[in-house]
Design a protein around this motif. Structure first.
Motif, PDB file in Angstrom:
ATOM      1  N   ARG A  28       0.817  -1.228   0.000  1.00 14.19           N
ATOM      2  CA  ARG A  28       0.000   0.000   0.000  1.00 14.19           C
ATOM      3  C   ARG A  28       0.844   1.269   0.000  1.00 14.19           C
ATOM      4  NH1 ARG A  28      -5.474  -1.344   0.639  1.00 14.19           N
ATOM      5  NH2 ARG A  28      -5.767  -3.329   1.716  1.00 14.19           N
ATOM      6  N   LYS A  29       2.020   1.197  -0.574  1.00 17.87           N
ATOM      7  CA  LYS A  29       2.865   2.374  -0.750  1.00 17.87           C
ATOM      8  C   LYS A  29       2.775   2.837  -2.199  1.00 17.87           C
ATOM      9  CE  LYS A  29       4.411   2.188   3.475  1.00 17.87           C
ATOM     10  NZ  LYS A  29       3.938   3.195   4.472  1.00 17.87           N
ATOM     11  N   PHE A  30       3.025   4.134  -2.425  1.00 21.02           N
ATOM     12  CA  PHE A  30       2.946   4.713  -3.762  1.00 21.02           C
ATOM     13  C   PHE A  30       3.850   3.950  -4.726  1.00 21.02           C
ATOM     14  CE2 PHE A  30       4.016   8.626  -6.531  1.00 21.02           C
ATOM     15  CZ  PHE A  30       2.987   8.331  -7.423  1.00 21.02           C
ATOM     16  N   ASN A  31       3.256   3.437  -5.784  1.00 25.27           N
ATOM     17  CA  ASN A  31       3.979   2.659  -6.788  1.00 25.27           C
ATOM     18  C   ASN A  31       4.293   3.579  -7.968  1.00 25.27           C
ATOM     19  OD1 ASN A  31       4.889   0.908  -8.753  1.00 25.27           O
ATOM     20  ND2 ASN A  31       3.267  -0.615  -8.450  1.00 25.27           N
ATOM     21  N   GLU A  32       5.438   4.229  -7.920  1.00 27.01           N
ATOM     22  CA  GLU A  32       5.781   5.216  -8.947  1.00 27.01           C
ATOM     23  C   GLU A  32       5.858   4.594 -10.334  1.00 27.01           C
ATOM     24  OE1 GLU A  32       8.924   7.932  -8.283  1.00 27.01           O
ATOM     25  OE2 GLU A  32       8.447   8.246  -6.161  1.00 27.01           O
ATOM     26  N   PHE A  59      -8.755  11.310  -2.124  1.00 26.58           N
ATOM     27  CA  PHE A  59      -8.473  12.534  -1.369  1.00 26.58           C
ATOM     28  C   PHE A  59      -7.476  12.285  -0.247  1.00 26.58           C
ATOM     29  CE2 PHE A  59     -12.858  13.921  -2.883  1.00 26.58           C
ATOM     30  CZ  PHE A  59     -12.346  14.770  -3.852  1.00 26.58           C
ATOM     31  N   GLU A  60      -7.348  11.014   0.171  1.00 26.67           N
ATOM     32  CA  GLU A  60      -6.426  10.674   1.271  1.00 26.67           C
ATOM     33  C   GLU A  60      -4.965  10.958   0.943  1.00 26.67           C
ATOM     34  OE1 GLU A  60      -9.986   7.871   1.878  1.00 26.67           O
ATOM     35  OE2 GLU A  60      -8.883   8.765   0.206  1.00 26.67           O
ATOM     36  N   ILE A  61      -4.641  11.182  -0.336  1.00 24.58           N
ATOM     37  CA  ILE A  61      -3.234  11.488  -0.672  1.00 24.58           C
ATOM     38  C   ILE A  61      -2.747  12.727   0.063  1.00 24.58           C
ATOM     39  CG2 ILE A  61      -3.331  10.385  -2.949  1.00 24.58           C
ATOM     40  CD1 ILE A  61      -3.523  13.203  -4.179  1.00 24.58           C
ATOM     41  N   ARG A  62      -3.678  13.555   0.529  1.00 20.16           N
ATOM     42  CA  ARG A  62      -3.309  14.794   1.225  1.00 20.16           C
ATOM     43  C   ARG A  62      -3.035  14.570   2.707  1.00 20.16           C
ATOM     44  NH1 ARG A  62      -6.743  15.672  -2.894  1.00 20.16           N
ATOM     45  NH2 ARG A  62      -6.518  17.585  -4.135  1.00 20.16           N
ATOM     46  N   GLN A  63      -3.406  13.437   3.239  1.00 14.58           N
ATOM     47  CA  GLN A  63      -3.232  13.199   4.665  1.00 14.58           C
ATOM     48  C   GLN A  63      -1.744  13.094   5.009  1.00 14.58           C
ATOM     49  OE1 GLN A  63      -5.600   9.685   5.409  1.00 14.58           O
ATOM     50  NE2 GLN A  63      -7.536  10.813   5.295  1.00 14.58           N
ATOM     51  N   PRO A  64      -1.338  13.653   6.160  1.00 11.78           N
ATOM     52  CA  PRO A  64       0.089  13.680   6.539  1.00 11.78           C
ATOM     53  C   PRO A  64       0.755  12.319   6.522  1.00 11.78           C
ATOM     54  CG  PRO A  64      -1.212  15.057   8.023  1.00 11.78           C
ATOM     55  CD  PRO A  64      -2.197  14.324   7.166  1.00 11.78           C
ATOM     56  N   GLU A  65       0.018  11.284   6.892  1.00 11.25           N
ATOM     57  CA  GLU A  65       0.642   9.952   6.930  1.00 11.25           C
ATOM     58  C   GLU A  65       0.969   9.417   5.538  1.00 11.25           C
ATOM     59  OE1 GLU A  65      -3.839   9.104   7.744  1.00 11.25           O
ATOM     60  OE2 GLU A  65      -2.389  10.745   7.975  1.00 11.25           O
ATOM     61  N   HIS A  66       0.346   9.989   4.511  1.00  8.88           N
ATOM     62  CA  HIS A  66       0.642   9.574   3.135  1.00  8.88           C
ATOM     63  C   HIS A  66       1.478  10.638   2.415  1.00  8.88           C
ATOM     64  CE1 HIS A  66      -2.104   6.301   3.780  1.00  8.88           C
ATOM     65  NE2 HIS A  66      -3.148   7.105   3.927  1.00  8.88           N
ATOM     66  N   ASN A 310      -2.603  -4.307  -8.182  1.00  6.74           N
ATOM     67  CA  ASN A 310      -3.637  -4.782  -7.264  1.00  6.74           C
ATOM     68  C   ASN A 310      -4.798  -3.794  -7.317  1.00  6.74           C
ATOM     69  OD1 ASN A 310      -2.973  -2.518  -5.423  1.00  6.74           O
ATOM     70  ND2 ASN A 310      -1.076  -3.685  -5.121  1.00  6.74           N
ATOM     71  N   ILE A 311      -5.769  -3.955  -6.424  1.00  8.84           N
ATOM     72  CA  ILE A 311      -6.892  -3.002  -6.402  1.00  8.84           C
ATOM     73  C   ILE A 311      -6.886  -2.179  -5.108  1.00  8.84           C
ATOM     74  CG2 ILE A 311      -8.270  -4.519  -7.871  1.00  8.84           C
ATOM     75  CD1 ILE A 311     -10.032  -5.067  -5.337  1.00  8.84           C
ATOM     76  N   TYR A 312      -5.754  -2.124  -4.424  1.00  9.26           N
ATOM     77  CA  TYR A 312      -5.681  -1.474  -3.122  1.00  9.26           C
ATOM     78  C   TYR A 312      -5.976   0.027  -3.183  1.00  9.26           C
ATOM     79  CZ  TYR A 312      -3.343  -5.638  -1.243  1.00  9.26           C
ATOM     80  OH  TYR A 312      -3.030  -6.914  -0.839  1.00  9.26           O
ATOM     81  N   CYS A 313      -6.627   0.491  -2.126  1.00 15.35           N
ATOM     82  CA  CYS A 313      -6.791   1.916  -1.869  1.00 15.35           C
ATOM     83  C   CYS A 313      -5.986   2.251  -0.613  1.00 15.35           C
ATOM     84  CB  CYS A 313      -8.263   2.268  -1.657  1.00 15.35           C
ATOM     85  SG  CYS A 313      -9.307   2.024  -3.108  1.00 15.35           S
ATOM     86  N   LEU A 314      -5.732   3.533  -0.401  1.00 15.95           N
ATOM     87  CA  LEU A 314      -4.986   3.946   0.798  1.00 15.95           C
ATOM     88  C   LEU A 314      -5.718   3.543   2.065  1.00 15.95           C
ATOM     89  CD1 LEU A 314      -3.769   7.464  -0.400  1.00 15.95           C
ATOM     90  CD2 LEU A 314      -2.332   5.449   0.024  1.00 15.95           C
ATOM     91  N   ASN A 315      -7.035   3.607   2.025  1.00 16.14           N
ATOM     92  CA  ASN A 315      -7.855   3.159   3.141  1.00 16.14           C
ATOM     93  C   ASN A 315      -8.117   1.666   2.968  1.00 16.14           C
ATOM     94  OD1 ASN A 315      -9.794   2.549   5.028  1.00 16.14           O
ATOM     95  ND2 ASN A 315     -11.273   4.085   4.360  1.00 16.14           N
ATOM     96  N   PRO A 316      -7.572   0.806   3.838  1.00 10.71           N
ATOM     97  CA  PRO A 316      -7.727  -0.646   3.683  1.00 10.71           C
ATOM     98  C   PRO A 316      -9.180  -1.099   3.643  1.00 10.71           C
ATOM     99  CG  PRO A 316      -6.064  -0.135   5.336  1.00 10.71           C
ATOM    100  CD  PRO A 316      -6.754   1.157   5.006  1.00 10.71           C
TER     101      PRO A 316
END
Length: 353
Positions: A28-32, A59-66, A310-316
């Motif tokens: 679930r990490k950014f796959n460049e 929209f979660e890309i803006r969250q500090p943890e990401h 995969n089909i993963y989103c930042l929110n599991p």
């Protein structure tokens, strides 16, 4: 014209703008690398612009943890730059901007610094704010960059706006387009009428974001009476999460609608096609479950084609709904002419390099 002027002209004329998903690895990490593959797919499919950091990008890309807002914008801009150089063309860059005025202004400034041409200004998360605040927010962002206004459907965090609100948005200098994604015929007409009645009518391009009505929106000529004259306004393009799947075919469908509108004749086959596209969207966007799996559904299609790991989103917790996979199976079987699997298969290895 310089590059930026050409890009804005492309938006003005109307084009295919896919809303980019976010590629994640199996941790679930950014796959460049995966994100670059997606970008190359869209660009080679024939789109005229690309929108990123929007709802489909999460929209979660803006969250500090990401903290992925800037990395995503930077990568998308870089891939477009490479494609433009290799193909002697211009692809308009659209960045999603959201949040209160201070955040929206900051995001617009970043997008401008990274070479983006316009911003899609999302109203999401601000339903508690009065319309007057939303208008001032539009003006603040428009002072920095060209703005594409956005009517976001209520099911994914949008709100219903008054006709007067859209009148004020249309009157705002540097609002160059409006994406209507209210998924509602009545509120869509509010936007179209507000643009048609505006003194800035010719400066504002309508984009459909109504994934439930894509083809019909693109085929329809809306007519209104103003000062004894008939004003005609149409959706000239689409900015859609749906168009991040089967994108090559989306470009072909868009060209068919332009041709039909040009000749004032809508072939029966396009009306049938409209229903087929809507049915496909229903499966991808998970209408059976209130759009809960809309982003995961897009990922599922791209994953099947080998375009996502995969089909993963930042929110599991965000994944396919029960029965959604089977619905995607169904539309794949029913409408094989809508997918671009052969196109992807023929080029995916070169995109992976």
């Amino acid at each position: 014209m310089n590059r930026h002027e050409i890009a804005l002209n492309k938006i003005k004329e109307g084009t295919v703008i896919p809303a980019t998903p976010l590629s994640l690895d199996n941790n679930r990490k950014f796959n460049e690398k995966g994100q670059r593959v997606l970008m190359r797919y869209f660009l080679n499919a024939g789109v005229g612009a690309i929108a990123t950091a929007v709802h489909t990008t999460q929209f979660e890309i803006r969250q500090p943890e990401h903290n992925l807002y800037e990395p995503v914008l930077r990568l998308v801009s870089d891939e477009i730059d490479k494609f433009e150089k290799e193909n002697n063309t211009v692809i308009a860059k659209v960045a999603g901007v959201c949040g209160p005025i201070e955040q929206a202004v900051k995001e617009a400034e970043l997008a401008k610094s990274l070479g983006f041409d316009a911003v899609l200004l999302s109203p999401g998360g601000l339903n508690h704010m009065p319309e007057s605040y939303m208008v001032e927010r539009t003006k603040a962002v428009a002072a920095i960059m060209p703005v594409i206004g956005f009517y976001l459907q209520t099911a994914v965090g949008g709100r219903v706006f008054t006709y007067n609100y859209w009148e004020q948005v249309c009157a705002t200098e540097n609002v160059i387009a409006i994406k209507c994604a209210s998924f509602n015929r009545y509120t869509t007409l509010d936007v179209v009428r507000a643009v048609a009645m505006s003194d800035r009518c010719d400066e504002i391009t309508l984009y459909t974001g109504n994934d439930d009505n894509i083809v019909i929106d693109l085929l329809t000529k809306f007519k209104f009476e103003k000062d004894g004259k008939t004003v005609v306004k149409s959706f000239e393009g689409g900015l859609l999460g749906h168009w991040s799947t089967w994108t090559k075919k989306a470009v072909e469908i868009f060209e068919k609608t332009k041709e039909a509108k040009k000749h004032d004749c809508v072939p029966e086959e396009l009306l049938t096609l409209a229903a087929e596209v809507t049915d496909s969207n229903s499966a991808f966007f998970d209408t059976a479950n209130g759009f809960a799996g809309c982003i995961a559904g897009v990922h599922e299609v791209l994953h099947r084609q080998g375009l996502m790991e995969n089909i993963y989103c930042l929110n599991p917790a965000e994944t396919l709904s029960p029965g959604q996979k089977e619905e995607i199976d169904r539309v794949y079987r029913m409408y094989p002419h809508l997918n671009d699997d052969d196109f992807v298969k023929a080029h995916i290895e070169e995109w992976r390099k």
